[in-house]
Design a protein around this motif. Structure first.
Motif, PDB file in Angstrom:
ATOM      1  N   GLY A  42       7.802   6.485  -4.859  1.00 23.53           N
ATOM      2  CA  GLY A  42       7.214   7.650  -6.173  1.00 23.53           C
ATOM      3  C   GLY A  42       5.823   6.993  -6.377  1.00 23.53           C
ATOM      4  O   GLY A  42       5.431   7.783  -7.449  1.00 23.53           O
ATOM      5  N   LYS A  43       5.179   6.761  -5.633  1.00 24.25           N
ATOM      6  CA  LYS A  43       3.840   6.126  -6.044  1.00 24.25           C
ATOM      7  C   LYS A  43       2.835   6.712  -4.818  1.00 24.25           C
ATOM      8  O   LYS A  43       3.408   7.151  -3.718  1.00 24.25           O
ATOM      9  CB  LYS A  43       3.604   4.827  -5.946  1.00 24.25           C
ATOM     10  CG  LYS A  43       4.233   4.183  -7.224  1.00 24.25           C
ATOM     11  CD  LYS A  43       3.992   2.668  -7.227  1.00 24.25           C
ATOM     12  CE  LYS A  43       4.538   1.825  -8.659  1.00 24.25           C
ATOM     13  NZ  LYS A  43       3.844   0.477  -8.699  1.00 24.25           N
ATOM     14  N   GLU A  44       1.533   7.024  -5.258  1.00 27.51           N
ATOM     15  CA  GLU A  44       0.724   7.175  -4.258  1.00 27.51           C
ATOM     16  C   GLU A  44       0.322   6.395  -3.323  1.00 27.51           C
ATOM     17  O   GLU A  44       0.473   5.227  -3.405  1.00 27.51           O
ATOM     18  CB  GLU A  44      -0.750   8.068  -4.968  1.00 27.51           C
ATOM     19  CG  GLU A  44      -0.251   9.128  -5.540  1.00 27.51           C
ATOM     20  CD  GLU A  44      -1.701   9.900  -6.245  1.00 27.51           C
ATOM     21  OE1 GLU A  44      -1.563  10.799  -7.028  1.00 27.51           O
ATOM     22  OE2 GLU A  44      -2.682   9.266  -5.997  1.00 27.51           O
ATOM     23  N   ARG A  45      -0.030   6.722  -2.020  1.00 29.06           N
ATOM     24  CA  ARG A  45      -0.580   6.161  -0.830  1.00 29.06           C
ATOM     25  C   ARG A  45      -1.961   5.125  -1.345  1.00 29.06           C
ATOM     26  O   ARG A  45      -2.675   6.177  -2.031  1.00 29.06           O
ATOM     27  CB  ARG A  45      -0.684   6.668   0.205  1.00 29.06           C
ATOM     28  CG  ARG A  45      -1.153   5.905   1.410  1.00 29.06           C
ATOM     29  CD  ARG A  45      -1.233   6.340   2.892  1.00 29.06           C
ATOM     30  NE  ARG A  45      -2.508   7.492   2.468  1.00 29.06           N
ATOM     31  CZ  ARG A  45      -2.503   8.564   3.343  1.00 29.06           C
ATOM     32  NH1 ARG A  45      -1.674   8.982   4.224  1.00 29.06           N
ATOM     33  NH2 ARG A  45      -3.841   9.506   3.144  1.00 29.06           N
ATOM     34  N   GLU A  46      -1.916   4.141  -1.141  1.00 26.35           N
ATOM     35  CA  GLU A  46      -3.235   3.093  -1.660  1.00 26.35           C
ATOM     36  C   GLU A  46      -3.505   2.486  -0.398  1.00 26.35           C
ATOM     37  O   GLU A  46      -2.821   1.975   0.416  1.00 26.35           O
ATOM     38  CB  GLU A  46      -2.900   2.234  -2.795  1.00 26.35           C
ATOM     39  CG  GLU A  46      -1.873   1.338  -2.532  1.00 26.35           C
ATOM     40  CD  GLU A  46      -2.005  -0.138  -3.705  1.00 26.35           C
ATOM     41  OE1 GLU A  46      -2.956  -0.175  -4.229  1.00 26.35           O
ATOM     42  OE2 GLU A  46      -0.780  -0.398  -3.724  1.00 26.35           O
ATOM     43  N   GLY A  47      -5.054   2.430  -0.350  1.00 28.15           N
ATOM     44  CA  GLY A  47      -5.746   1.590   0.687  1.00 28.15           C
ATOM     45  C   GLY A  47      -5.511   0.210   0.219  1.00 28.15           C
ATOM     46  O   GLY A  47      -5.793  -0.651  -0.990  1.00 28.15           O
ATOM     47  N   VAL A  48      -5.175  -0.701   1.386  1.00 27.82           N
ATOM     48  CA  VAL A  48      -5.081  -2.334   1.005  1.00 27.82           C
ATOM     49  C   VAL A  48      -6.416  -3.133   1.586  1.00 27.82           C
ATOM     50  O   VAL A  48      -6.841  -3.782   0.798  1.00 27.82           O
ATOM     51  CB  VAL A  48      -3.597  -2.570   1.625  1.00 27.82           C
ATOM     52  CG1 VAL A  48      -3.720  -4.257   1.540  1.00 27.82           C
ATOM     53  CG2 VAL A  48      -2.509  -1.841   1.041  1.00 27.82           C
ATOM     54  N   SER A  49      -6.670  -2.852   2.937  1.00 33.37           N
ATOM     55  CA  SER A  49      -7.802  -3.386   3.344  1.00 33.37           C
ATOM     56  C   SER A  49      -8.227  -2.696   4.608  1.00 33.37           C
ATOM     57  O   SER A  49      -7.277  -1.679   5.345  1.00 33.37           O
ATOM     58  CB  SER A  49      -7.302  -4.786   3.679  1.00 33.37           C
ATOM     59  OG  SER A  49      -8.359  -5.573   4.218  1.00 33.37           O
ATOM     60  N   CYS A  50      -9.460  -2.803   5.025  1.00 34.03           N
ATOM     61  CA  CYS A  50      -9.751  -2.252   6.514  1.00 34.03           C
ATOM     62  C   CYS A  50     -10.994  -3.018   6.946  1.00 34.03           C
ATOM     63  O   CYS A  50     -11.415  -3.943   6.639  1.00 34.03           O
ATOM     64  CB  CYS A  50     -10.345  -0.779   6.021  1.00 34.03           C
ATOM     65  SG  CYS A  50     -11.761  -0.738   5.132  1.00 34.03           S
ATOM     66  N   ILE A  51     -11.208  -2.748   8.287  1.00 37.10           N
ATOM     67  CA  ILE A  51     -11.964  -3.755   9.303  1.00 37.10           C
ATOM     68  C   ILE A  51     -12.532  -2.726  10.047  1.00 37.10           C
ATOM     69  O   ILE A  51     -11.853  -1.789  10.999  1.00 37.10           O
ATOM     70  CB  ILE A  51     -11.146  -4.991   9.795  1.00 37.10           C
ATOM     71  CG1 ILE A  51     -12.011  -5.742  10.629  1.00 37.10           C
ATOM     72  CG2 ILE A  51      -9.975  -4.345  10.677  1.00 37.10           C
ATOM     73  CD1 ILE A  51     -11.714  -7.205  10.983  1.00 37.10           C
ATOM     74  N   ALA A  60     -11.304  -5.288   1.105  1.00 44.53           N
ATOM     75  CA  ALA A  60      -9.938  -5.559   0.681  1.00 44.53           C
ATOM     76  C   ALA A  60      -9.834  -5.106  -0.792  1.00 44.53           C
ATOM     77  O   ALA A  60     -10.764  -5.370  -1.579  1.00 44.53           O
ATOM     78  CB  ALA A  60      -9.758  -7.102   0.639  1.00 44.53           C
ATOM     79  N   ALA A  61      -8.864  -4.246  -1.164  1.00 46.99           N
ATOM     80  CA  ALA A  61      -8.895  -3.632  -2.356  1.00 46.99           C
ATOM     81  C   ALA A  61      -8.294  -4.860  -3.456  1.00 46.99           C
ATOM     82  O   ALA A  61      -7.984  -6.132  -2.874  1.00 46.99           O
ATOM     83  CB  ALA A  61      -7.473  -2.826  -2.546  1.00 46.99           C
ATOM     84  N   ASP A  62      -8.352  -4.743  -4.549  1.00 43.35           N
ATOM     85  CA  ASP A  62      -8.196  -5.799  -5.567  1.00 43.35           C
ATOM     86  C   ASP A  62      -7.062  -6.402  -5.505  1.00 43.35           C
ATOM     87  O   ASP A  62      -6.654  -7.544  -5.643  1.00 43.35           O
ATOM     88  CB  ASP A  62      -8.622  -5.250  -6.900  1.00 43.35           C
ATOM     89  CG  ASP A  62     -10.242  -5.052  -7.197  1.00 43.35           C
ATOM     90  OD1 ASP A  62     -10.411  -4.423  -8.354  1.00 43.35           O
ATOM     91  OD2 ASP A  62     -10.833  -5.754  -6.512  1.00 43.35           O
ATOM     92  N   SER A  63      -5.899  -5.538  -5.312  1.00 45.64           N
ATOM     93  CA  SER A  63      -4.496  -6.094  -5.019  1.00 45.64           C
ATOM     94  C   SER A  63      -4.416  -7.071  -3.983  1.00 45.64           C
ATOM     95  O   SER A  63      -3.268  -7.610  -3.695  1.00 45.64           O
ATOM     96  CB  SER A  63      -3.742  -4.742  -5.219  1.00 45.64           C
ATOM     97  OG  SER A  63      -3.898  -3.939  -3.841  1.00 45.64           O
ATOM     98  N   ALA A  64      -5.417  -6.834  -3.087  1.00 45.48           N
ATOM     99  CA  ALA A  64      -5.157  -7.859  -1.636  1.00 45.48           C
ATOM    100  C   ALA A  64      -6.149  -8.971  -1.715  1.00 45.48           C
ATOM    101  O   ALA A  64      -5.838  -9.780  -1.052  1.00 45.48           O
ATOM    102  CB  ALA A  64      -5.395  -6.827  -0.482  1.00 45.48           C
ATOM    103  N   LYS A  65      -7.264  -8.911  -2.526  1.00 44.75           N
ATOM    104  CA  LYS A  65      -8.111  -9.747  -2.533  1.00 44.75           C
ATOM    105  C   LYS A  65      -7.450 -11.464  -2.961  1.00 44.75           C
ATOM    106  O   LYS A  65      -6.662 -11.452  -3.986  1.00 44.75           O
ATOM    107  CB  LYS A  65      -9.127  -9.782  -3.463  1.00 44.75           C
ATOM    108  CG  LYS A  65     -10.050  -8.651  -3.047  1.00 44.75           C
ATOM    109  CD  LYS A  65     -11.221  -8.295  -4.007  1.00 44.75           C
ATOM    110  CE  LYS A  65     -12.251  -7.158  -3.581  1.00 44.75           C
ATOM    111  NZ  LYS A  65     -13.281  -6.793  -4.507  1.00 44.75           N
TER     112      LYS A  65
END
Length: 128
Positions: A42-51, A60-65
């Protein structure tokens, strides 16, 4: 044939850890940025982190930091996402994606990039 294969998902209790892997084949890994994304029901895809495989830069997204760490083993064409202190709100299908990015600009744009290839996803479920 290009392949991105995620693994390492599963069921874990809140506060626990998981390490996701994204094994890539079929393209020149060193020219690509690899991103981790997630999508909860039920939620949109969100970016978490990339390298960036070319210069090792990360975002890193705030949710991952502070909890998630992305790393790359270029010799194995594999990117990892170490996830610690997991929360129920981290429950989602996690996908890795690869975008050709020899100039390593994707990390400058918070992983927002034109990704060429996507994996099939791996389920992460965090119980409270």
């Amino acid at each position: 044939e290009v392949q991105l294969v995620e693994s390492g998902g599963g069921l874990v209790q809140a506060g626990g850890s998981l390490r996701l892997s994204c094994a890539a084949s079929g393209f020149i890994f060193d020219d690509y940025t690899i991103g981790w994304f997630r999508q909860a029901p039920g939620k949109e895809r969100e970016g978490v982190s990339c390298i960036s495989s070319s210069d090792g830069s990360t975002y890193a997204a705030d949710s991952a930091k502070g909890r998630f760490t992305i790393s790359s083993d270029n010799a194995k064409n594999t990117v990892y996402l170490q996830m610690n202190s997991l929360k129920p709100e981290d429950t989602a299908v996690y996908y890795c994606a690869a975008g050709r990015d020899p100039a390593a600009i994707a990390t400058l744009f918070r992983c927002s990039y034109d990704y060429d290839y996507w994996g099939q996803g791996t389920q992460v479920t965090v119980s409270s």
